[in-house]
Design a protein around this motif. Sequence first.
Motif, PDB file in Angstrom:
ATOM      1  N   LEU A 194       9.640 -14.181  12.134  1.00  0.00           N
ATOM      2  CA  LEU A 194      10.478 -15.379  12.109  1.00  0.00           C
ATOM      3  C   LEU A 194      10.527 -15.991  10.719  1.00  0.00           C
ATOM      4  N   LEU A 195       9.375 -16.020  10.028  1.00  0.00           N
ATOM      5  CA  LEU A 195       9.320 -16.582   8.689  1.00  0.00           C
ATOM      6  C   LEU A 195      10.191 -15.790   7.725  1.00  0.00           C
ATOM      7  N   LEU A 196      10.111 -14.469   7.793  1.00  0.00           N
ATOM      8  CA  LEU A 196      10.928 -13.624   6.921  1.00  0.00           C
ATOM      9  C   LEU A 196      12.410 -13.842   7.183  1.00  0.00           C
ATOM     10  N   GLU A 197      12.789 -13.879   8.456  1.00  0.00           N
ATOM     11  CA  GLU A 197      14.202 -14.074   8.803  1.00  0.00           C
ATOM     12  C   GLU A 197      14.717 -15.419   8.292  1.00  0.00           C
ATOM     13  N   GLN A 198      13.926 -16.465   8.469  1.00  0.00           N
ATOM     14  CA  GLN A 198      14.346 -17.807   8.048  1.00  0.00           C
ATOM     15  C   GLN A 198      14.494 -17.904   6.534  1.00  0.00           C
ATOM     16  N   GLU A 199      13.505 -17.380   5.792  1.00  0.00           N
ATOM     17  CA  GLU A 199      13.538 -17.474   4.336  1.00  0.00           C
ATOM     18  C   GLU A 199      14.655 -16.618   3.747  1.00  0.00           C
ATOM     19  N   LEU A 200      14.891 -15.440   4.332  1.00  0.00           N
ATOM     20  CA  LEU A 200      15.969 -14.587   3.836  1.00  0.00           C
ATOM     21  C   LEU A 200      17.331 -15.207   4.116  1.00  0.00           C
ATOM     22  N   ARG A 255      18.014 -18.333   4.164  1.00  0.00           N
ATOM     23  CA  ARG A 255      18.237 -19.383   3.161  1.00  0.00           C
ATOM     24  C   ARG A 255      18.762 -18.790   1.848  1.00  0.00           C
ATOM     25  N   SER A 256      18.410 -17.539   1.605  1.00  0.00           N
ATOM     26  CA  SER A 256      18.861 -16.868   0.376  1.00  0.00           C
ATOM     27  C   SER A 256      20.139 -16.057   0.598  1.00  0.00           C
ATOM     28  N   GLY A 257      20.714 -16.215   1.780  1.00  0.00           N
ATOM     29  CA  GLY A 257      21.963 -15.513   2.071  1.00  0.00           C
ATOM     30  C   GLY A 257      21.791 -14.052   2.414  1.00  0.00           C
ATOM     31  N   LYS A 258      20.579 -13.683   2.859  1.00  0.00           N
ATOM     32  CA  LYS A 258      20.320 -12.291   3.209  1.00  0.00           C
ATOM     33  C   LYS A 258      20.007 -12.180   4.695  1.00  0.00           C
ATOM     34  N   LYS A 259      20.330 -11.052   5.292  1.00  0.00           N
ATOM     35  CA  LYS A 259      20.063 -10.824   6.704  1.00  0.00           C
ATOM     36  C   LYS A 259      19.077  -9.667   6.857  1.00  0.00           C
ATOM     37  N   LEU A 260      18.113  -9.845   7.727  1.00  0.00           N
ATOM     38  CA  LEU A 260      17.107  -8.808   7.944  1.00  0.00           C
ATOM     39  C   LEU A 260      17.586  -7.826   9.010  1.00  0.00           C
ATOM     40  N   GLU A 261      18.015  -6.676   8.568  1.00  0.00           N
ATOM     41  CA  GLU A 261      18.427  -5.605   9.486  1.00  0.00           C
ATOM     42  C   GLU A 261      17.204  -4.735   9.770  1.00  0.00           C
ATOM     43  N   VAL A 262      16.869  -4.581  11.047  1.00  0.00           N
ATOM     44  CA  VAL A 262      15.626  -3.902  11.423  1.00  0.00           C
ATOM     45  C   VAL A 262      15.918  -2.533  12.044  1.00  0.00           C
ATOM     46  N   ALA A 263      15.243  -1.506  11.520  1.00  0.00           N
ATOM     47  CA  ALA A 263      15.393  -0.149  12.052  1.00  0.00           C
ATOM     48  C   ALA A 263      14.313   0.178  13.083  1.00  0.00           C
ATOM     49  N   PHE A 264      13.084  -0.297  12.830  1.00  0.00           N
ATOM     50  CA  PHE A 264      11.959  -0.055  13.732  1.00  0.00           C
ATOM     51  C   PHE A 264      11.198  -1.359  13.934  1.00  0.00           C
ATOM     52  N   GLU A 265      10.584  -1.505  15.121  1.00  0.00           N
ATOM     53  CA  GLU A 265       9.793  -2.693  15.433  1.00  0.00           C
ATOM     54  C   GLU A 265       8.471  -2.289  16.068  1.00  0.00           C
ATOM     55  N   SER A 266       7.453  -3.112  15.860  1.00  0.00           N
ATOM     56  CA  SER A 266       6.156  -2.874  16.489  1.00  0.00           C
ATOM     57  C   SER A 266       5.446  -4.207  16.695  1.00  0.00           C
ATOM     58  N   HIS A 267       4.522  -4.247  17.659  1.00  0.00           N
ATOM     59  CA  HIS A 267       3.737  -5.460  17.896  1.00  0.00           C
ATOM     60  C   HIS A 267       2.565  -5.579  16.937  1.00  0.00           C
ATOM     61  N   GLN A 268       2.132  -4.459  16.338  1.00  0.00           N
ATOM     62  CA  GLN A 268       0.902  -4.458  15.557  1.00  0.00           C
ATOM     63  C   GLN A 268       1.152  -4.145  14.091  1.00  0.00           C
ATOM     64  N   LEU A 269       0.472  -4.891  13.199  1.00  0.00           N
ATOM     65  CA  LEU A 269       0.576  -4.634  11.768  1.00  0.00           C
ATOM     66  C   LEU A 269       0.079  -3.236  11.403  1.00  0.00           C
ATOM     67  N   VAL A 270      -0.960  -2.792  12.101  1.00  0.00           N
ATOM     68  CA  VAL A 270      -1.502  -1.458  11.835  1.00  0.00           C
ATOM     69  C   VAL A 270      -0.435  -0.400  12.078  1.00  0.00           C
ATOM     70  N   THR A 271       0.317  -0.546  13.148  1.00  0.00           N
ATOM     71  CA  THR A 271       1.372   0.417  13.460  1.00  0.00           C
ATOM     72  C   THR A 271       2.469   0.369  12.410  1.00  0.00           C
ATOM     73  N   VAL A 272       2.833  -0.835  11.972  1.00  0.00           N
ATOM     74  CA  VAL A 272       3.839  -0.985  10.916  1.00  0.00           C
ATOM     75  C   VAL A 272       3.369  -0.246   9.661  1.00  0.00           C
TER      76      VAL A 272
END
Length: 295
Positions: free
Chosen positions: A204-210, A212-229
Motif C-alpha cells: 500500500l505504501l509503495l502504491e500511494q507514494e508512486l 503521488r509521483s504519477g506512476k502506477k505499480l503494475e504487478v506481475a507476481f504476488e506473494s504473502h511472504q517477503l522470503v518468497t518475493v
Amino acid sequence: MKMSVKQLRAFLAVAHTLNFAQASEQLNLSQPALSLAIRGLEETLGGPLLLRTTRRVTLTPEGATLFPLARQLLADWDNVEETLRQRFTLQRGKVAIAAMPSFAANQLPPRLKAFRDRYAGINVAVHDVINEQVFEMIREGRVEMGIAFEPEPSDTLHFTPLCTDRFVAIVPKESTLACKSHVTWRELLTMDFIALQRPSAVRLLLEQELLRSGKKLEVAFESHQLVTVGRMVASGLGVSAVPALCVKQMEELGAQCVPLIAPQIEKRVGLIRLAQHQLSAAAQALAETIEQGEY
C-alpha cells in the motif's frame, strides 16, 4: 473484620507445635502478640479454634478443619508472592510481541539474543505478522507491544521511533541493474514487478507514494511472504522493492540490492503499545533492549 495472613500464620504455627512458646519463637513474636492474633482470628470466624490449658494445647473440631485449609491458603499465598517477586525482578515471566516480517526476521533476533543473555528466565513469544495485524493484536490485547511502520496519529496507540526505513530495489544478480550505483523507479518498473499481496503495508505504501509521483505499480507476481518475493527475484522472475531492513536477508536469498530513487520512499519504524497501558516488567525490559539496538 476479615482474617489476615498474620493471623493464619499465628494459628498454623500453634497448630503445628501445639505449644505457644515454640510458636512464638518460630514466628519471632511475643506470646502476648501471638495470643492476640489467635484471639482476633477466633473472633473473626466466630468461635474457638484452640483449647489451651496449663498443661497442653489442643485443636477444637473447627480448628482441626481450619488446619489443612490454612496450610493450603498460606502455601498459595507464598507461591503468589514468590511468583510476582520473580516477575518484578525479571527472574521469571513471559512477554508477547508482534513484529512486521522485515523487522522480525532481520533486526529482532540480535535484540532477542541480548535480552536472553540478560534475562534467561523470561519467555518471549514473537508473532511475525503483517503491519496491519501488529496494530490489531496490540488493540485486542493479544500482545503488549509491537514493531511496525509508524501508524496514523491516534489517541489509543503510542509510537516510539527506532529508525527510518528506506526502500531499496532488489534485482536478479545477472540483471543489467545489478551493477548500478542506484536505480530509478522508472527503470525498475520497465521490468516484471513482484509485490507483496494486499493488505500488506509495504504494498500500500509503495502504491500511494508512486501514485503521488504519477506512476502506477503494475504487478506481475504476488506473494504473502517477503522470503518468497526474494526467492522469486533471485530466480529471475522479476524485480521488487523492499524495506532496507531486510537487505541482508534478500542477499542471502540470492537477490542483489540497489539504492532506489526518484522517488525515494521511506517511513519510520518503531515500538508501538497502547497509550494508556502500563507494560509489565518483562515487556518494559524487552522494550528497553530493543530501543538500545543499532539500526
